[in-house]
Structures are given as structure tokens and as C-alpha cells.
Scaffold this active site. Structure first.
Site, mmCIF file in Angstrom:
data_model
loop_
_atom_site.group_PDB
_atom_site.id
_atom_site.type_symbol
_atom_site.label_atom_id
_atom_site.label_comp_id
_atom_site.label_asym_id
_atom_site.label_seq_id
_atom_site.Cartn_x
_atom_site.Cartn_y
_atom_site.Cartn_z
ATOM 1 N N SER A 220 0.848 -1.193 0.000
ATOM 2 C CA SER A 220 0.000 0.000 0.000
ATOM 3 C C SER A 220 0.883 1.243 0.000
ATOM 4 O O SER A 220 1.873 1.322 0.729
ATOM 5 C CB SER A 220 -0.937 -0.007 1.208
ATOM 6 O OG SER A 220 -0.213 -0.112 2.419
ATOM 7 N N GLY A 225 -2.004 4.902 -3.945
ATOM 8 C CA GLY A 225 -2.600 3.641 -4.340
ATOM 9 C C GLY A 225 -1.874 2.432 -3.803
ATOM 10 O O GLY A 225 -1.501 2.372 -2.633
ATOM 11 N N GLY A 251 -5.351 0.140 5.803
ATOM 12 C CA GLY A 251 -4.534 -0.975 5.342
ATOM 13 C C GLY A 251 -5.162 -2.321 5.637
ATOM 14 O O GLY A 251 -5.029 -3.276 4.855
ATOM 15 N N ASP A 252 -5.865 -2.414 6.760
ATOM 16 C CA ASP A 252 -6.556 -3.655 7.115
ATOM 17 C C ASP A 252 -7.728 -3.898 6.168
ATOM 18 O O ASP A 252 -7.983 -5.043 5.754
ATOM 19 C CB ASP A 252 -7.045 -3.589 8.560
ATOM 20 C CG ASP A 252 -5.925 -3.204 9.515
ATOM 21 O OD1 ASP A 252 -4.791 -3.658 9.311
ATOM 22 O OD2 ASP A 252 -6.193 -2.423 10.453
#
Length: 313
Positions: A220, A225, A251-252
Site C-alpha cells: 500500500s 494507491g 490498510g486492514d
């Protein structure tokens, strides 16, 4: 089914402020209390999108009981492992432009017996699972090779393992060949010693992680993006967001979307970016549901190595 393991879960309080000024008295615009921890967030995102998941969560003390209560209220399927220490609490200060300042407690140490109980809980829950997600920071005094040992154990049982962590824990895990790792830009830089200033740098750093043992790398890049290296292919994608609110848990959500999308190729990258972008547009560490996700806003384009990455990405 996707099993998630969060060795260092938390209660996450997010406070929205107009501006963060050191030493000032600041009035909160809003507050949110959510169950936290990277694996917990992955399970929450999957549940919100009707993908079956089971969260393995060690818990202790009043904070731990509150965490379990919140997860139960959300309908999370879970296996809880009682431990002697108290579950940690974290605070995030979110500004209107999406900037988030986090204050994380270290968490509580887990004994060898408690760690074994957690590992057995994962193996029991994962008997029919497609993936085990091992993610987040390690609690204090836990051996830095713990994720590596768990990866070896779970992979030996025929389970795909995704690892989302950083520092020495990530480096040790790579040696055991996890099927997937999901670093962010800062973690890529830390793991490789490279300065990540353009897309080509990010790709080279991700290639380095694959050379050290990772099967697939989903990296990430924040506002720029994400890049996916899988097999012989490299995909790059991005998704615009009009009104960022909180990057906590984005991010999760990206990892959850990737796994929910089949964990293969361009289609999975689109899901990952759509889920992550939706999470950034939500307050606190709320996870996106189907009506929040806009796949049509995602663009997967040719990976131009010269593309500069913006600061803070």
C-alpha cells in the site's frame, strides 16, 4: 473462511479535532470507540461485506472484556483466549484533512503457555479456512520470530498465511515463505533500507521481499494507491477520494478486500483499493460496508517506474 490472529488487540478511541495544536486545549468534534488491532479490523471489514471470518483474540482485564463485548455486539465470529495481562487502549486524533496522530500503548506480554493456547486456537478455527491472517505488532517480550514460527506451523498444516507486520517480525517471517505480505511504503523502506520516492523504488523493494521468501506482495502506497507483485506480473492501481476522514484501519480494509476478492491478480487489487479508499472516508476505525465501496473509481494502469510518490504516501 478467513481466520485472523491479533496478538496485540486494543480498544481504539478516535477523537476528531478541527486542528491539532501542541499544548492547546482542543475541543473534540466527535469521538468513536471501536474494537482495534489489525487482525480484528480485517475480520470486521470481512463481516461488513458478508465474507465469513473468525477472529482469534487474546484478551484480559476490563479493557479486554469491553473489547470482546464490542466485537460480540458487531456479530464477529471469534475464539477468545483469556490472558493474565490487560488489553491495551489506543487513542487516535483525526484532523479534517485525513491526518491522524496515533498514541498506541505497548500492550501486555504473553507467556509461552498463552502463546501456545493462541496457536492452538488458530489451528482449531482454521480447519476449513482458506487463509490465516497474522497481523499487527507483537506484544512486549514476545520473541521477534514468533510470526515466523506460526507461519511455519500454519503453512505446514496446509493453510495459506498472510502476514501484515513490520520490522524484525516481518523479516523473520519472510524466511518461512508466507503466501502474502502487505507492507506499506514506510515498512517497505524499513525492510529493505531503500528510500521509496517513486513507483520504481516501491516495485524494487517489493521484489526484494519476494526474493527473501514472500509469495505475493501487496504494497500500500497511501494516497498513491497500491502495487501488487504476484507470479511474473506487476499491477499498479489507485483510487481518488474526495473527503478523507481517517486512515486508521485502511490498510486492514485493503488486505480484507484483497482476500475477499480472491487474492489473485487485477480483480483482487481493485477490491483491495476500493475497500481501503472507502475506509479512509469513514470516521474512526469503521470498516466499509457494500454501499460505501466504489469499485468504478479504481484505476489499474501500467506501472510507470518513474512515477513520483507524494510525501506522506
Amino acid at each position: 473462511m478467513i481466520v485472523t490472529l491479533t496478538l496485540n488487540p486494543s480498544l481504539d478511541r478516535t477523537i476528531e479535532v478541527g486542528a491539532l495544536t501542541r499544548g492547546a486545549v482542543i475541543r473534540a468534534a466527535a469521538t468513536h470507540l471501536d474494537p482495534g488491532g489489525k487482525g480484528v479490523n480485517v475480520s470486521r471489514a470481512l463481516l461488513a461485506n458478508r465474507v465469513r471470518s473468525c477472529a482469534v483474540v487474546p484478551f484480559g482485564g476490563d479493557e479486554g472484556r469491553r473489547l470482546v463485548s464490542l466485537l460480540s455486539a458487531e456479530g464477529i465470529e471469534m475464539v477468545t483466549v483469556p490472558v493474565a495481562g490487560a488489553t491495551r487502549s489506543n487513542v487516535a486524533l483525526a484532523e479534517p484533512d485525513g491526518t491522524v496522530t496515533k498514541i498506541n500503548e505497548p500492550g501486555t506480554a504473553l507467556s509461552a503457555a498463552e502463546l501456545e493456547a493462541v496457536a492452538e486456537a488458530v489451528l482449531g478455527a482454521a480447519s476449513s479456512a482458506d487463509w490465516v491472517v497474522a497481523s499487527g505488532s507483537l506484544p512486549p517480550a514476545v520473541p521477534v520470530d514468533l510470526y515466523a514460527r506460526l507461519c511455519e506451523r500454519f503453512s505446514g498444516a496446509g493453510i495459506n498465511v498472510a502476514v501484515d507486520t513490520s520490522g524484525p517480525a516481518l523479516m523473520h517471517a519472510l524466511a518461512q515463505g508466507p503466501a502474502l505480505v502487505k507492507p506499506n511504503r514506510e515498512e517497505l523502506s524499513e525492510a529493505t533500507g531503500m528510500v521509496i520516492s517513486c513507483l520504481g523504488d516501491a516495485i524494487k523493494a517489493a521484489e526484494s521481499l519476494r526474493a527473501r521468501g514472500a509469495g505475493t506482495v501487496l504494497a500500500s502506497l497511501g494516497v498513491d494507491g497500491a502495487v501488487l507483485l504476484q507470479g511474473e506480473q506487476v499491477w499498479y492501481g489507485r483510487c481518488a477520494l474526495a473527503e478523507p476522514r481517517s486512515s486508521v484501519g485502511a490498510g486492514d480494509a485493503m488486505l480484507a478486500g484483497f482476500l475477499a476478492g480472491g487474492a489473485q491478480g487485477e480483480g483482487a487489487l481493485v477490491e483491495a483499493l476500493a475497500w481501503a479508499t472507502a475506509a479512509v472516508g469513514l470516521p474512526g476505525s469503521r470498516m466499509p460496508s457494500p454501499h460505501d465501496i466504489r469499485r468504478d473509481d479504481v484505476r489499474v494502469i501500467a506501472a510507470d517506474p518513474t512515477l513520483p510518490l507524494r510525501s506522506g504516501g
